[in-house]
Design an enzyme around this catalytic site. Structure first.
Site, PDB file in Angstrom:
ATOM      1  N   TYR A 185       0.827  -1.218   0.000  1.00 37.10           N
ATOM      2  CA  TYR A 185       0.000   0.000   0.000  1.00 37.10           C
ATOM      3  C   TYR A 185       0.861   1.269   0.000  1.00 37.10           C
ATOM      4  O   TYR A 185       0.435   2.308   0.480  1.00 37.10           O
ATOM      5  CB  TYR A 185      -0.986   0.011   1.180  1.00 37.10           C
ATOM      6  N   ARG A 186       2.064   1.153  -0.526  1.00 36.12           N
ATOM      7  CA  ARG A 186       2.985   2.301  -0.603  1.00 36.12           C
ATOM      8  C   ARG A 186       3.338   2.869   0.774  1.00 36.12           C
ATOM      9  O   ARG A 186       3.745   4.027   0.892  1.00 36.12           O
ATOM     10  CB  ARG A 186       2.427   3.432  -1.494  1.00 36.12           C
ATOM     11  N   LEU A 187       3.183   2.052   1.820  1.00 38.00           N
ATOM     12  CA  LEU A 187       3.518   2.529   3.177  1.00 38.00           C
ATOM     13  C   LEU A 187       4.988   2.171   3.458  1.00 38.00           C
ATOM     14  O   LEU A 187       5.311   1.435   4.380  1.00 38.00           O
ATOM     15  CB  LEU A 187       2.587   1.891   4.215  1.00 38.00           C
TER      16      LEU A 187
END
Ligand SMILES: Cc1cc2nc3c(=O)[nH]c(=O)nc-3n(C[C@H](O)[C@H](O)[C@H](O)COP(=O)(O)O)c2cc1C
Length: 207
Positions: A185-187
């Site tokens: 999640y692009r975290l």
């Protein structure tokens, strides 16, 4: 959160930690199937402030910095002589959820004796190639290059190929290091190490 310890340039625990992290990631990247784990982008700057970048191979890393080898008369060499400052970045696609490592800092030429030692370990045809290639200069035709290879093969027949004076190593001594660990999640996670006034500190960055 920023962690600052009283430590200097290359002796500090945080600097050693950053170098050890790179060494560990290189090993992990190789084990993960990366065909060229030591390939890194090298960015440099010309006299007019124009940037350029290209891939080179890391040939060693320790407390003294990151080493790579090139032609001392190439375009990059001219830039590095004028601006002995560079940025190196790795991207390992097969490692974990992808990992990037970035290093910025001052560039020095490697001592001749160290360049000699590394050159001696190269395959003979790579050694001949270092003599034959006028790296970054226009080449009129492939045949011209092949003829130069033949010429140097004859010149060094039956003897060890010496290191050309125009070929050798560089070492980047970092003052900034960053590891970027990909996450779902692009975290992503970013960890930066920075040298300020002789003291290394580390902190997290927003991804
Ligand atoms: C995977 C890979 C590894 C490379 N390794 C080196 C290297 O270690 N040293 C080098 O001088 N050029 C290397 N090159 C070639 C450089 O990317 C570049 O074309 C060359 O150094 C000339 O750059 P310059 O004209 O900016 O000086 C490599 C290229 C690739 C794709």
């Amino acid at each position: 959160m920023s962690t600052a310890l009283s430590e200097t340039s290359t002796s500090g625990a945080l600097y050693q930690q950053a170098i050890a992290t790179l060494q560990r990631l290189l090993g992990e990247a190789a084990a993960s199937g990366d065909p060229e784990p030591t390939a890194m982008n090298l960015a440099s700057i010309d006299a007019a402030g124009r940037l350029s970048s290209r891939v080179v191979l890391l040939k060693g890393v320790d407390g003294n910095g990151l080493r790579f080898f090139s032609n001392y008369e190439s375009a990059k060499a001219v830039q590095l002589a004028l601006h002995p400052q560079a940025a190196l970045s790795f991207h390992w696609k097969t490692l974990r959820e992808q990992v990037q490592a970035r290093f910025e800092g001052r560039i020095n030429k490697l001592a001749d004796v160290d360049s000699d030692a590394y050159f001696a370990t190269r395959p003979r045809m790579s050694q001949i190639g270092a003599w034959a290639s006028l790296q970054s200069q226009p080449l009129p035709s492939r045949e011209v290059f092949d003829a130069r290879v033949d010429q140097f093969e004859k010149r060094f027949a039956d003897m060890a190929v010496p290191r050309p004076p125009h070929w050798g190593g560089y070492v980047l001594l970092p003052d900034l290091v960053e590891f970027w660990y990909g996450a779902r999640y692009r975290l992503h996670e970013r960890v930066r190490y920075q040298l300020h006034n002789g003291t290394w500190s580390t902190e997290l960055l927003y991804p």
